[in-house]
Design an enzyme around this catalytic site. Sequence first.
Site, PDB file in Angstrom:
ATOM      1  N   ARG A 171      -4.088  10.709   3.282  1.00  0.00           N
ATOM      2  CA  ARG A 171      -2.986  11.640   3.500  1.00  0.00           C
ATOM      3  C   ARG A 171      -1.923  11.514   2.410  1.00  0.00           C
ATOM      4  NH1 ARG A 171      -0.377  14.910   7.341  1.00  0.00           N
ATOM      5  NH2 ARG A 171       1.787  14.579   6.795  1.00  0.00           N
TER       6      ARG A 171
ATOM      7  N   LYS B 104       0.844  -1.210   0.000  1.00  0.00           N
ATOM      8  CA  LYS B 104       0.000   0.000   0.000  1.00  0.00           C
ATOM      9  C   LYS B 104       0.872   1.251   0.000  1.00  0.00           C
ATOM     10  CE  LYS B 104      -1.562   1.987   3.874  1.00  0.00           C
ATOM     11  NZ  LYS B 104      -1.333   3.444   3.814  1.00  0.00           N
ATOM     12  N   ASN B 105       1.869   1.257   0.883  1.00  0.00           N
ATOM     13  CA  ASN B 105       2.681   2.474   1.029  1.00  0.00           C
ATOM     14  C   ASN B 105       3.556   2.757  -0.179  1.00  0.00           C
ATOM     15  OD1 ASN B 105       1.530   2.989   3.438  1.00  0.00           O
ATOM     16  ND2 ASN B 105       3.352   2.593   4.694  1.00  0.00           N
TER      17      ASN B 105
ATOM     18  N   ASP C  42      -2.852  19.993   9.689  1.00  0.00           N
ATOM     19  CA  ASP C  42      -1.534  20.452   9.269  1.00  0.00           C
ATOM     20  C   ASP C  42      -1.584  21.882   8.784  1.00  0.00           C
ATOM     21  OD1 ASP C  42      -0.744  17.265   8.097  1.00  0.00           O
ATOM     22  OD2 ASP C  42       0.448  18.414   9.523  1.00  0.00           O
TER      23      ASP C  42
HETATM   24  C1  UD1 Z   1       4.992   6.954   5.752  1.00  0.00           C
HETATM   25  C2  UD1 Z   1       4.020   5.800   5.771  1.00  0.00           C
HETATM   26  C3  UD1 Z   1       3.633   5.439   7.211  1.00  0.00           C
HETATM   27  C4  UD1 Z   1       4.885   5.204   8.026  1.00  0.00           C
HETATM   28  C5  UD1 Z   1       5.837   6.371   7.909  1.00  0.00           C
HETATM   29  C6  UD1 Z   1       7.162   6.126   8.617  1.00  0.00           C
HETATM   30  C7  UD1 Z   1       2.765   6.058   3.733  1.00  0.00           C
HETATM   31  C8  UD1 Z   1       1.443   6.327   3.097  1.00  0.00           C
HETATM   32  N1  UD1 Z   1       2.815   6.164   5.063  1.00  0.00           N
HETATM   33  O1  UD1 Z   1       4.311   8.091   6.283  1.00  0.00           O
HETATM   34  O2  UD1 Z   1       2.828   4.262   7.170  1.00  0.00           O
HETATM   35  O3  UD1 Z   1       4.505   5.021   9.379  1.00  0.00           O
HETATM   36  O4  UD1 Z   1       6.131   6.635   6.532  1.00  0.00           O
HETATM   37  O5  UD1 Z   1       7.762   4.975   8.156  1.00  0.00           O
HETATM   38  O6  UD1 Z   1       3.721   5.716   3.070  1.00  0.00           O
HETATM   39  N2  UD1 Z   1       7.658  14.892   9.507  1.00  0.00           N
HETATM   40  C9  UD1 Z   1       7.840  16.227   9.754  1.00  0.00           C
HETATM   41  N3  UD1 Z   1       7.890  17.074   8.680  1.00  0.00           N
HETATM   42  C10 UD1 Z   1       7.767  16.648   7.383  1.00  0.00           C
HETATM   43  C11 UD1 Z   1       7.579  15.272   7.145  1.00  0.00           C
HETATM   44  C12 UD1 Z   1       7.526  14.413   8.239  1.00  0.00           C
HETATM   45  O7  UD1 Z   1       7.957  16.631  10.883  1.00  0.00           O
HETATM   46  O8  UD1 Z   1       7.827  17.477   6.458  1.00  0.00           O
HETATM   47  C13 UD1 Z   1       7.599  13.954  10.656  1.00  0.00           C
HETATM   48  C14 UD1 Z   1       6.234  13.286  10.797  1.00  0.00           C
HETATM   49  O9  UD1 Z   1       5.331  14.084  11.503  1.00  0.00           O
HETATM   50  C15 UD1 Z   1       6.620  12.020  11.541  1.00  0.00           C
HETATM   51  C16 UD1 Z   1       7.998  11.674  10.979  1.00  0.00           C
HETATM   52  O10 UD1 Z   1       8.494  12.887  10.420  1.00  0.00           O
HETATM   53  O11 UD1 Z   1       6.736  12.261  12.912  1.00  0.00           O
HETATM   54  C17 UD1 Z   1       7.986  10.589   9.913  1.00  0.00           C
HETATM   55  O12 UD1 Z   1       7.146  10.974   8.852  1.00  0.00           O
HETATM   56  P1  UD1 Z   1       7.312  10.427   7.366  1.00  0.00           P
HETATM   57  O13 UD1 Z   1       8.514   9.530   7.281  1.00  0.00           O
HETATM   58  O14 UD1 Z   1       7.236  11.571   6.446  1.00  0.00           O
HETATM   59  O15 UD1 Z   1       6.023   9.523   7.234  1.00  0.00           O
HETATM   60  P2  UD1 Z   1       4.928   9.556   6.109  1.00  0.00           P
HETATM   61  O16 UD1 Z   1       5.558   9.672   4.770  1.00  0.00           O
HETATM   62  O17 UD1 Z   1       3.854  10.519   6.473  1.00  0.00           O
END
Ligand code: UD1
Length: 448
Positions: A118, A46-47, A142
Site C-alpha cells: 500500500r 519499515k514505515n 479504495d
Molecule cells: C501509516 C503506517 C501504518 C500506521 C499508520 C498510522 C506506513 C506504511 N503505514 O499508514 O503502519 O498504522 O500510518 O500511524 O507508514 N485516512 C483517510 N483519508 C486519507 C488518508 C488517511 O481517511 O486520505 C484515514 C485512514 O483510513 C486511517 C487514518 O486516516 O483511518 C490514518 O491513516 P494514515 O495516517 O494515513 O496511515 P497510513 O499512512 O496509511
Amino acid sequence: MLASAPVGNRRAQPPAVSAIPLRIMDVFEITGGARLCGEVRATGAKNSVLKLMAAALLATGVTTLREVPDILDVTYMAELLRRLGCLVERDIPARTLTIDVPEVPSHQADYDLVRKLRASINVLGPLLARCGEAHVALPGGDNIGSRGLDMHIDGLERLGATVRSEHGFLIATRSARLTGAHVWLDFPSVGATENLLMASVLAEGITVIDNAAREPEIVDICTMLQSMGAQIDGVGSSTLTITGVEVLNPTDHTTVPDRLVAGTWAVAAVMTAGDVTIRNAHAAHLAIVLDKLTETGAHIDVLPDGFRVQAEARPRSVDIVTLPYPGFPTDLQPHFIALNSIAEGAAMVTENLFEARFRFVNEMVRLGADVRTDGHHALVRGRESLSGAPVEAADIRAGAGLVLAGLVASGTTTIYEPHHIDRGYEGFLDDLTRCGAAVIRRSVSDQD
Ligand code: UD1
C-alpha cells in the site's frame, strides 16, 4: 484401524485421492513458557524506508539509503522503482540501498505491485512533481475520494494538480509547475503528509501543511528532503512550511530506527518476565509506550543507544487509547491486547485509527483470551494463562501480537500466514531463539 483387508466378497478400494490440490505453506510454531533474556538490535524503520525510497525519485542521480531492513516490502518497493526506470542495488549485509534515478522516470505504478504494498501510493507525490503526471493503481478497496486517499487527493488538488480515477488507476496531472498553497488536513494522516511534502518541495512558492502528522518517520523524511536541498520549517510540529525549490540533489541518508520493532521487543520482555536490551532504538520515540510498560510493573533503563526492559512478575493491566503521534501507536495495539490478556486485572483498549484491527481479537480468543469488543473499544480481562492453538496472522502487527501471545501460552501455538510478519520484522525468529524462545518456521501442507 488404519489399513483394512477386503471383507467378504468386497474388493479392496484404491486409497482415496483428495480432489483438492495440496498447498504447502510456512507456519511459525511456538512453544510457550520461555523467559526472554538477551540483546537485540532494531533495524531501520519499515514505515520510513519505503517513503525514503519514494523520495529518492525527486532527484536525478544516485541516492544512498542506509540501515535498510532486509524485509519483503523493501524488495517490492525496489521492484516498483526499477519499473519506473531506476537502477536499484542492494547490499543486504551492509544494509545499504542505492537508487540511481534517471532524468525522466516513467510514471506508471501497476496494480500487481501496488496491491502487495500500500505504501506504493507514496510515489504519487514525487512522480507528479518530477514527471508532470503519475498513474498509480488504486490499492484494493479504495475509490477516489473515499476513506483512505481523500486527503492525499484534496491536498494535491490544492497545489494545482488534477486528479481522476480511471480503469483502476489514480491519475494525477499538472499542466504547469505545482503552486504552493495552504492545506489543512482533516486528520494528521501519515501517508497524506508524506505525499504532500514530496509534491510541495518542488512547487513554486510556499506550501503550509496544517494538522500534519508528526511521527518520527515524518521527521526522518523531512531530514532527508532537507539534505537534498528542500526548504522545510516546523519539522516535528503539526505545521510544516515548505518553500519550493527548482531542483533537488541526490543524497546519502540513514533510516531512523524502527520504533515498532523496538516496542515489540519491549512488550515481549514484559510478557515473558524477561530481561531484554534493545539497541539502535530511541526511547523518546516510544515515550508513552515505555511509560505504559512501567505501569505494568516493568523496570526500564534508558541507554545511550537504546533501552533495557526488565520484568519479574505477572504484569498489571493497562488501559490504552491509540492516537496519532505522540499518542499511543495503533501499530502496537495488538501487542497490548496480548499483554493485557495475561495481565492482572482488566483493561480497556480504545482504537481510534483502524477499527478493523480488532479482527485480531478473534485469534486471541482462540488462544483462550477473554476479550470483548464494542465498536472501537475492547475490554480485556487478564487470565492467568493462555493455551496454544492454531491461529492466523492477518497483518504484520496482528501477527506480531500473536507471536507474543504464543510466547506465553501453554503448549504449541501455530501461526499461519507468517509472511505478514516477515514483511515488518527482519530475522525475528533468529533473535527470539537467541533470547531463549522455542520457535521454529516449518512447512506444512493444508492437509496436515
Ligand atoms: C501509516 C503506517 C501504518 C500506521 C499508520 C498510522 C506506513 C506504511 N503505514 O499508514 O503502519 O498504522 O500510518 O500511524 O507508514 N485516512 C483517510 N483519508 C486519507 C488518508 C488517511 O481517511 O486520505 C484515514 C485512514 O483510513 C486511517 C487514518 O486516516 O483511518 C490514518 O491513516 P494514515 O495516517 O494515513 O496511515 P497510513 O499512512 O496509511
